[in-house]
Design an enzyme around this catalytic site. Structure first.
Site, PDB file in Angstrom:
ATOM      1  N   ASP A 164      -8.065  -7.220   0.567  1.00  0.00           N
ATOM      2  CA  ASP A 164      -7.569  -7.405   2.092  1.00  0.00           C
ATOM      3  C   ASP A 164      -7.725  -7.399   3.282  1.00  0.00           C
ATOM      4  OD1 ASP A 164      -5.157  -5.193   3.090  1.00  0.00           O
ATOM      5  OD2 ASP A 164      -6.237  -4.678   1.425  1.00  0.00           O
ATOM      6  N   HIS A 184      -6.836 -21.226  10.196  1.00  0.00           N
ATOM      7  CA  HIS A 184      -8.142 -21.466   9.986  1.00  0.00           C
ATOM      8  C   HIS A 184      -8.845 -20.124   9.494  1.00  0.00           C
ATOM      9  CE1 HIS A 184     -12.365 -22.375   9.897  1.00  0.00           C
ATOM     10  NE2 HIS A 184     -12.334 -21.095  10.528  1.00  0.00           N
ATOM     11  N   CYS A 243      -8.210 -27.489  12.046  1.00  0.00           N
ATOM     12  CA  CYS A 243      -9.691 -28.073  11.715  1.00  0.00           C
ATOM     13  C   CYS A 243      -9.522 -29.929  11.745  1.00  0.00           C
ATOM     14  CB  CYS A 243     -10.724 -28.238  11.002  1.00  0.00           C
ATOM     15  SG  CYS A 243     -11.169 -26.101  11.244  1.00  0.00           S
ATOM     16  N   ASP A 279       0.486  -1.255   0.319  1.00  0.00           N
ATOM     17  CA  ASP A 279       0.172  -0.571  -0.281  1.00  0.00           C
ATOM     18  C   ASP A 279       1.113   0.995  -0.009  1.00  0.00           C
ATOM     19  OD1 ASP A 279       0.704   0.538   2.550  1.00  0.00           O
ATOM     20  OD2 ASP A 279      -0.989  -0.498   3.568  1.00  0.00           O
ATOM     21  N   CYS A 327     -14.430 -27.623   7.251  1.00  0.00           N
ATOM     22  CA  CYS A 327     -13.390 -26.955   6.945  1.00  0.00           C
ATOM     23  C   CYS A 327     -12.046 -28.748   6.523  1.00  0.00           C
ATOM     24  CB  CYS A 327     -12.593 -26.047   7.364  1.00  0.00           C
ATOM     25  SG  CYS A 327     -10.992 -25.420   7.382  1.00  0.00           S
ATOM     26  N   CYS A 387      -8.702 -27.375   6.722  1.00  0.00           N
ATOM     27  CA  CYS A 387      -7.420 -26.764   7.547  1.00  0.00           C
ATOM     28  C   CYS A 387      -6.573 -26.957   8.165  1.00  0.00           C
ATOM     29  CB  CYS A 387      -7.286 -24.418   8.214  1.00  0.00           C
ATOM     30  SG  CYS A 387      -8.377 -24.793   9.824  1.00  0.00           S
TER      31      CYS A 387
END
Length: 373
Positions: A265, A334, A308, A92, A303, A305
């Site tokens: 973002d 997660h 999880c 940015d 999920c 991930c």
């Protein structure tokens, strides 16, 4: 070197699936970009980010200017080498951070005088300075220096800031000369639709390879954000990526995609993760709550991930109550996985012609259980 290719578009909503080519890889959109404010995504390693599917991450010009300094990053071989991330990076402009200092800054046509949040030292940043810093950092995408205003604001102040943003965008374009770095303009205009559209048209005349939408998600109601996007996105160049800056709540992402936004973002997934807040398909929850002390199910049973697949809500709550660092890591992991893959699933739905149903199902499920206990 930089090219946006439209792959598919939803005829009902205008949601888009595309590809944006950069020197460090092709970014498939719509995409959520994890924020690495100080050349690191908090609590995560680069291989972990790769594993959860992150394509592109952010660095923050203001913070990297303050520490360690742009020249040190340049000497290290650029931001990619410095932080060990060999994929696209967006930086940015530093504008949002400078303007958020409020009592510590003074705006003029030449630039912004401000005091460091670290030690109170005085600094002055011009659009040209922001360009020099970002060129030294060597990100794939740099952002033009703009004036981001608070909400609510007056129509008069918003117009002054919008006009200054356009003048500064021209100065950024004239000064920027790093050909392996794309410079995006930023559309301002607060919640005033006519100003937003005018700003978009005038920036398009300057001809940037992509465009940010700044000054939203700064306190206005979600409906106000959606109203602005409804008017603005159809007026933005169709052959360039559109980046809604600082937006990361799941429903905002899906609704942004529905209005033709390509890139997002936000610090939300890691900031909330460090404090026990997690996102699920059926709403959000705080794992610090006592109700999870004997809950031996995953954060989200749908999920896949790492957190999880391997741990329970009860275990992660235990980590928080004992002050273990792993708690923040697992919840950040997660949340990032959730948002990155939410955008991946939205992209698939657009390409397969089923985005309206995807949007409807997600919104119904998430909002119905928005505040899980």
């Amino acid at each position: 070197m930089f090219e946006y290719k439209l792959i598919a578009e939803c005829p009902e909503t205008g949601a888009r699936a595309g590809e944006f080519t950069t020197p460090h890889g092709v970014v498939q959109t719509p995409v959520f970009m994890p924020v690495g404010t100080q050349a690191t995504v908090k609590a995560m390693t680069p291989p972990e980010l790769e594993g959860l599917g992150a394509q592109i991450i952010l660095g923050n010009t203001y913070h990297l200017y303050m520490r360690p300094g742009a020249e040190i990053v340049r000497e290290a071989g650029g931001l990619h080498k410095f932080m060990g991330w060999n994929h696209p990076i967006l930086t940015d402009s530093g504008g949002f951070q400078v303007f958020s200092l409020a009592e510590l800054r003074k705006i003029s046509e030449e630039g912004v005088e401000f005091r460091s949040h670290l030690n109170g030292s005085k600094h002055f940043m011009r659009p040209e300075d922001s360009m020099d810093i970002q060129m030294a950092l060597g990100s794939d995408i740099a952002m033009a220096f703009d004036e981001c205003v608070d909400w609510p604001t007056t129509e008069e102040y918003s117009r002054d800031a919008m006009e200054r943003t356009i003048r500064w965008a021209k100065r950024c374009k004239a000064h920027h000369d790093r050909h392996d770095q794309a410079l995006f303009g930023i559309v301002q205009g607060s919640t005033f639709e006519s100003q937003r559209i005018e700003c978009a048209h005038r920036l398009a005349e300057i001809d940037f390879p992509g465009y940010g939408i700044g000054g939203l998600s700064v306190g206005e109601p979600h409906d106000e954000m959606y109203r602005v996007l409804d008017s603005l996105c159809p007026e933005m160049p169709k052959d360039k990526p559109r980046y809604l800056m600082g937006v990361g709540f799941p429903t905002n992402l899906v609704e942004g995609v529905a209005r033709g936004v390509d890139m997002f973002d936000c610090v939300l997934p890691t900031r909330n993760g460090r404090n026990g807040g997690v996102l699920t398909k059926f709403g959000k929850m705080n794992l610090k709550n006592q109700s999870y002390a004997r809950d031996f199910t995953p954060i989200d049973e749908t999920c896949d991930c790492y957190a999880c697949r391997n741990f329970t809500r009860a275990y992660i709550r235990h980590l928080y109550t004992t002050g273990e660092i792993l708690a923040a890591r697992l919840c950040s992991w997660h949340n990032l996985h959730f948002l990155v893959n939410l955008m991946r699933d939205a992209r698939s739905a657009i390409i397969e012609g089923r985005f309206p149903a995807f949007r409807r199902n997600f919104m119904e499920n998430f909002m119905e259980g928005a505040y899980l206990k």
